[in-house]
Design an enzyme around this catalytic site. Structure first.
Site, PDB file in Angstrom:
ATOM      1  N   HIS A   1       1.061  -3.777   5.919  1.00 15.39           N
ATOM      2  CA  HIS A   1      -0.117  -3.775   6.806  1.00 15.39           C
ATOM      3  C   HIS A   1      -1.369  -4.327   6.125  1.00 15.39           C
ATOM      4  CE1 HIS A   1      -0.263   0.043   4.589  1.00 15.39           C
ATOM      5  NE2 HIS A   1      -1.570  -0.067   4.694  1.00 15.39           N
TER       6      HIS A   1
ATOM      7  N   SER B   1       0.663   3.782   1.745  1.00 14.57           N
ATOM      8  CA  SER B   1       0.966   4.277   3.097  1.00 14.57           C
ATOM      9  C   SER B   1       2.327   3.767   3.566  1.00 14.57           C
ATOM     10  CB  SER B   1      -0.113   3.842   4.087  1.00 14.57           C
ATOM     11  OG  SER B   1      -1.347   4.402   3.742  1.00 14.57           O
TER      12      SER B   1
ATOM     13  N   CYS C   1       0.847  -1.196   0.000  1.00 13.63           N
ATOM     14  CA  CYS C   1       0.000   0.000   0.000  1.00 13.63           C
ATOM     15  C   CYS C   1       0.885   1.250   0.000  1.00 13.63           C
ATOM     16  CB  CYS C   1      -0.880  -0.019   1.253  1.00 13.63           C
ATOM     17  SG  CYS C   1      -1.848   1.468   1.530  1.00 13.63           S
TER      18      CYS C   1
HETATM   19  P1  CND Z   1      -0.953   4.152  -5.421  1.00 11.09           P
HETATM   20  O1  CND Z   1       0.438   4.679  -5.480  1.00 11.09           O
HETATM   21  O2  CND Z   1      -1.217   2.724  -5.727  1.00 11.09           O
HETATM   22  O3  CND Z   1      -1.914   5.011  -6.380  1.00 11.09           O
HETATM   23  C1  CND Z   1      -1.813   6.398  -6.566  1.00 11.09           C
HETATM   24  C2  CND Z   1      -2.355   6.703  -7.971  1.00 11.09           C
HETATM   25  O4  CND Z   1      -2.386   8.124  -8.131  1.00 11.09           O
HETATM   26  C3  CND Z   1      -1.489   6.153  -9.100  1.00 11.09           C
HETATM   27  O5  CND Z   1      -2.310   5.489 -10.047  1.00 11.09           O
HETATM   28  C4  CND Z   1      -0.846   7.415  -9.709  1.00 11.09           C
HETATM   29  O6  CND Z   1      -0.606   7.279 -11.108  1.00 11.09           O
HETATM   30  C5  CND Z   1      -1.907   8.457  -9.423  1.00 11.09           C
HETATM   31  N1  CND Z   1      -1.428   9.842  -9.386  1.00 11.09           N
HETATM   32  C6  CND Z   1      -0.289  10.332  -8.839  1.00 11.09           C
HETATM   33  N2  CND Z   1      -0.237  11.680  -8.964  1.00 11.09           N
HETATM   34  C7  CND Z   1      -1.367  12.047  -9.597  1.00 11.09           C
HETATM   35  C8  CND Z   1      -1.916  13.313 -10.004  1.00 11.09           C
HETATM   36  N3  CND Z   1      -1.263  14.465  -9.769  1.00 11.09           N
HETATM   37  N4  CND Z   1      -3.120  13.320 -10.620  1.00 11.09           N
HETATM   38  C9  CND Z   1      -3.799  12.170 -10.875  1.00 11.09           C
HETATM   39  N5  CND Z   1      -3.329  10.943 -10.511  1.00 11.09           N
HETATM   40  C10 CND Z   1      -2.135  10.890  -9.883  1.00 11.09           C
HETATM   41  O7  CND Z   1      -1.479   4.499  -3.943  1.00 11.09           O
HETATM   42  P2  CND Z   1      -2.613   3.751  -3.076  1.00 11.09           P
HETATM   43  O8  CND Z   1      -3.817   3.597  -3.902  1.00 11.09           O
HETATM   44  O9  CND Z   1      -2.007   2.581  -2.387  1.00 11.09           O
HETATM   45  O10 CND Z   1      -2.842   4.852  -1.948  1.00 11.09           O
HETATM   46  C11 CND Z   1      -3.428   6.113  -2.267  1.00 11.09           C
HETATM   47  C12 CND Z   1      -3.418   7.016  -1.063  1.00 11.09           C
HETATM   48  O11 CND Z   1      -4.307   6.480  -0.079  1.00 11.09           O
HETATM   49  C13 CND Z   1      -2.061   7.134  -0.363  1.00 11.09           C
HETATM   50  O12 CND Z   1      -1.861   8.464   0.081  1.00 11.09           O
HETATM   51  C14 CND Z   1      -2.215   6.206   0.822  1.00 11.09           C
HETATM   52  O13 CND Z   1      -1.324   6.517   1.858  1.00 11.09           O
HETATM   53  C15 CND Z   1      -3.642   6.506   1.178  1.00 11.09           C
HETATM   54  C16 CND Z   1      -4.300   5.583   2.153  1.00 11.09           C
HETATM   55  C17 CND Z   1      -5.223   6.141   3.023  1.00 11.09           C
HETATM   56  C18 CND Z   1      -5.873   5.340   3.939  1.00 11.09           C
HETATM   57  C19 CND Z   1      -6.911   5.933   4.834  1.00 11.09           C
HETATM   58  O14 CND Z   1      -7.367   5.260   5.764  1.00 11.09           O
HETATM   59  N6  CND Z   1      -7.363   7.144   4.594  1.00 11.09           N
HETATM   60  C20 CND Z   1      -5.577   3.973   4.013  1.00 11.09           C
HETATM   61  N7  CND Z   1      -4.668   3.457   3.134  1.00 11.09           N
HETATM   62  C21 CND Z   1      -4.044   4.223   2.218  1.00 11.09           C
HETATM   63 ZN    ZN Z   2      -2.902   0.931   3.498  1.00 10.02          ZN
END
Ligand code: CND
Ligand code: ZN
Length: 366
Positions: free
Chosen positions: A63, A42, A40
């Protein structure tokens, strides 16, 4: 005490496999053999913070664990040896103010597993006997992990652990952001910015909620085909067009919900800008910077809200998502872009940074 191979981060250098000892399970704890652990973003945030000195090292990340109960400590009643479980990185106590309000994802209980790394008897130690941090509360890039009982949820045995491990974070976070936090209404129009493992699950959460139009925004062209497999109806390539203007054009400026699933201040601002008056922008990404939005937009009753762990009611939601996968109503198969043996963890993070995968799944036994 269990001796095992784990992927340990010690600073700026790549993660390396090391021999680590794991203490427990003590009373109320569960020892889980890790079968699969998703990668992930995170973890990548945490790695970057640890590399810059903002977090203590050595640390084991990971995780999103699916595994098998190896042993239980005294007093554990909800799982037994041999049960299949998904690990929940944020256990809840069931009795604090937030738990009894029905918001267990906001639990303030002090027994968060990260405490174990700093206690007098750390759960994890390296070959020199030095404490190792249990990153994001789980330390799943390892052969085993010990969790509090409320941090493991029993799931049906016919569900493949290399898929349902993703329910431990990405699936629950994404689907729940749409269905539980935002409560997307049938017929509404939704945009999801960032189509990674989390964003794709927001897409399928919006589909389950009965959204009419589900617009995915990403900078990687390949996400167009991938997103469609989860219910996305339109794709906007943010590297080619202004995503705010394009989404507003597609929805005639009537976008009901926008979800940010990346973790950038800039894209939170885009999400807030693209929703209609009275619309809701939901921040799912972990945003480590300031966010600036025009104050007058609040007179238009725009809402900007956070979503943590899909506002999940863990012990109910996790087995439900597993059932929905087994019934063909949740797509987990297309989330697993690649499986790798645990020692290839650095390569898995490189794939994530390059936008090549929805999710990689690490297998310590491979
Ligand atoms: P992942 O890196 O897999 O996906 C991110 C996506 O965003 C990719 O497809 C990128 O190409 C795209 N991207 C990057 N920059 C841009 C931009 N400027 N415009 C459009 N698209 C873009 O990440 P993930 O899906 O594993 O995680 C996403 C977020 O969610 C990350 O910050 C993670 O820490 C967070 C998260 C939050 C929670 C919560 O409880 N709120 C739980 N887990 C993960
Ligand atoms: Zn996560």
């Amino acid at each position: 005490m269990t001796t095992m191979q784990s992927a340990v981060l010690r600073g700026p250098d790549p993660i390396t496999m090391e021999e680590v000892t794991l203490h427990g399970p003590e009373a109320g704890e569960v020892l889980v053999r890790v079968v699969a652990c998703g990668v992930c973003h995170s973890d990548l945030h945490t790695i970057n913070r640890a590399r810059s000195g903002a977090l203590p090292v050595p640390v084991i990340l990971g995780h999103e664990v699916g595994g098998v109960v190896e042993a239980v400590g005294s007093g554990v009643t909800s799982v037994a040896e041999g049960d299949h479980v998904v690990v929940a990185f944020r256990p809840n106590c069931g009795i604090c103010y937030f738990c009894v309000r029905g918001e267990p994802h906001l639990c303030e209980q002090p027994d968060y597993p990260e405490r174990a790394a700093t206690g007098s008897n750390p759960r994890l130690r390296d070959a020199q006997g030095q404490p190792v941090q249990q990153g994001i509360g789980v330390a799943g890039y390892s052969q085993y992990t010990v969790m509090p009982e409320r941090g493991v949820v029993k799931v049906r045995k016919d569900a493949p652990l290399d898929r349902v491990c993703l329910v431990g974070c990405g699936v629950t976070t994404g689907v729940g952001a749409a269905t539980r936090t935002a409560k997307v209404e049938p017929g509404s129009d939704v945009a999801v910015i960032g189509l990674g493992g989390v964003g794709l699950n927001v897409v399928q959460g919006a589909r389950l909620a009965g959204a009419r139009r589900i617009i995915g925004v990403d900078m990687v062209a390949g996400k167009a085909e991938l997103g469609a497999k989860f219910g996305m109806t339109d794709f906007v390539n943010a590297s080619e067009v202004d995503p705010v203007a394009r989404v507003q054009e597609l929805t005639n400026n009537r976008l009901d919900y926008a979800f940010e699933a990346i973790g950038l201040g800039k894209t939170v601002e885009q999400a807030f800008a693209m929703v209609r008056r009275g619309g809701t922008a939901v921040v799912v990404g972990v945003v480590g910077q300031e966010v600036t939005v025009p104050g007058l937009a609040f007179l238009g009753e725009k809402r900007l809200v956070g979503s943590f762990f899909g506002s999940a009611k863990l012990q109910y939601d996790l087995p439900t998502y597993v059932d929905m996968y087994m019934d063909g109503r949740l797509n987990l198969d297309d989330l697993v872009s690649r499986k790798r043996p645990m020692h290839q963890i650095n390569e898995a993070f490189q794939d994530m940074e390059a936008g090549l995968v929805a999710r990689s799944v690490m297998e310590p036994g491979a």
